[in-house]
Design an enzyme around this catalytic site. Structure first.
Site, PDB file in Angstrom:
ATOM      1  N   ASP A  67       0.855  -1.210   0.000  1.00  0.00           N
ATOM      2  CA  ASP A  67       0.000   0.000   0.000  1.00  0.00           C
ATOM      3  C   ASP A  67       0.880   1.245   0.000  1.00  0.00           C
ATOM      4  OD1 ASP A  67       0.344  -1.133   2.945  1.00  0.00           O
ATOM      5  OD2 ASP A  67       0.300   1.046   3.045  1.00  0.00           O
ATOM      6  N   ASP A 125       0.595   3.703   2.263  1.00  0.00           N
ATOM      7  CA  ASP A 125       0.369   4.371   3.554  1.00  0.00           C
ATOM      8  C   ASP A 125      -0.670   5.485   3.339  1.00  0.00           C
ATOM      9  OD1 ASP A 125       0.982   4.137   6.329  1.00  0.00           O
ATOM     10  OD2 ASP A 125       2.050   6.016   6.227  1.00  0.00           O
TER      11      ASP A 125
HETATM   12  N1  ADE Z   1       2.637  -2.837   6.687  1.00  0.00           N
HETATM   13  C1  ADE Z   1       2.057  -2.804   5.482  1.00  0.00           C
HETATM   14  N2  ADE Z   1       1.620  -1.563   5.174  1.00  0.00           N
HETATM   15  C2  ADE Z   1       1.951  -0.784   6.229  1.00  0.00           C
HETATM   16  C3  ADE Z   1       1.786   0.584   6.532  1.00  0.00           C
HETATM   17  N3  ADE Z   1       1.199   1.415   5.684  1.00  0.00           N
HETATM   18  N4  ADE Z   1       2.233   1.040   7.716  1.00  0.00           N
HETATM   19  C4  ADE Z   1       2.851   0.189   8.582  1.00  0.00           C
HETATM   20  N5  ADE Z   1       3.025  -1.106   8.355  1.00  0.00           N
HETATM   21  C5  ADE Z   1       2.597  -1.596   7.191  1.00  0.00           C
END
Ligand code: ADE
Length: 271
Positions: A209, A211
């Site tokens: 992703d 974030d």
């Molecule tokens: N693991 C996978 N995506 C993440 C994110 N956006 N923030 C922290 N850990 C993650």
């Protein structure tokens, strides 16, 4: 020169290593408590591998509840020479997209409540950690990711947060300002402990992703799970290529003997 034995710590989505020949499941006790679960040992491409699922069977352990010391200690007791962590991560950069892999080379530690050292019983050690990952393993892992057919970023700074919640938008934007490239919840204290255990460590992040810095909404767990399923197949293929690509014999690494110059307490004062 000696034989390789690769310890693999599989993160979210990677609960078994795939192509493990002559596989055996063993329970290993640790002086530091319960590891996340049994260890699967066997061979990939003729090379010894030992695998543990970081979050346990059925993903029961949150990043704060993982016993990182027990996991690293248990793998060390199995005789592993090197440690490979495979972990789900978020991206803090436009150019690092979901579905791609990052071979991390730096870590910023923002974790808060985890046991971060094996040395807490009257023996003081200060291991160096300027470069928390092993360049030799990282190079070979990058090649294996490429062969697995995934776009791979060689190098990147990982921000390790405590979780289990994702970051606020202000935090996410700040991590970008700090130079963070990717974000996750498990690289620390794992990398610190690997160094104290004299195990060269490599960290392969599987991007799930962007974030929350990039788009208006929240990180979407359903979307993450979907990307994760595809990433896990690529991770297993990467392990197969990694095993096949290792040189026949393992040359010593300076990390193998890092404690020789790190322990301050004189031997006659050890408990
Ligand atoms: N693991 C996978 N995506 C993440 C994110 N956006 N923030 C922290 N850990 C993650």
């Amino acid at each position: 020169m000696a034989e390789w034995h690769i310890g693999v710590i599989g993160g979210s989505g990677l609960y078994e290593p795939g192509d493990l020949q002559d596989a055996q499941e063993i329970q290993v006790n640790s002086a530091f408590g319960e590891p996340s679960g049994p260890i699967a040992t066997g061979r990939i491409g003729g090379v010894k591998f030992s695998f543990i699922a970081r979050h346990g069977a059925g993903h029961r352990l949150s990043p704060s509840d993982v016993n990182y010391r027990a996991n690293v200690d248990a793998l060390k007791r199995c005789g592993v020479t090197d440690l490979m962590a495979v972990s789900a991560i978020g991206s803090l950069r436009e150019d690092i997209a979901p579905g791609e892999f990052v071979v991390v080379d730096q870590i910023i530690d923002r974790t808060l409540v985890r046991e971060r050292s094996f040395f807490d019983k009257g023996i003081v050690a200060h291991v160096p950690l300027a470069d928390p990952v092993c360049p030799r393993l990282s190079k070979m892992a990058g090649k294996a990711c490429g062969k697995a057919g995934t776009r791979v970023h060689q190098g990147g700074t990982y921000v390790a947060i405590e979780g289990p919640q994702f970051s606020t938008r202000a935090e996410s934007l700040m991590y970008r300002e700090w130079g963070g490239d990717v974000i996750g919840m498990t690289a620390m204290p794992e990398a610190r402990l690997a160094r104290e255990a004299e195990l060269p460590y490599v960290l392969i992040g599987m991007v799930t992703d962007y974030d929350c810095w990039r788009d208006k909404g929240d990180v979407d767990v359903a979307a993450i799970l979907k990307v994760m399923a595809g990433n896990a197949d690529k991770a297993r293929s990467m392990l197969t290529h990694f095993g096949a690509g290792l040189p026949k014999q393992r040359k010593a690494s300076p990390i193998d003997t890092i404690l020789d110059t790190a322990i301050i307490t004189p031997k006659d004062n050890w408990d």
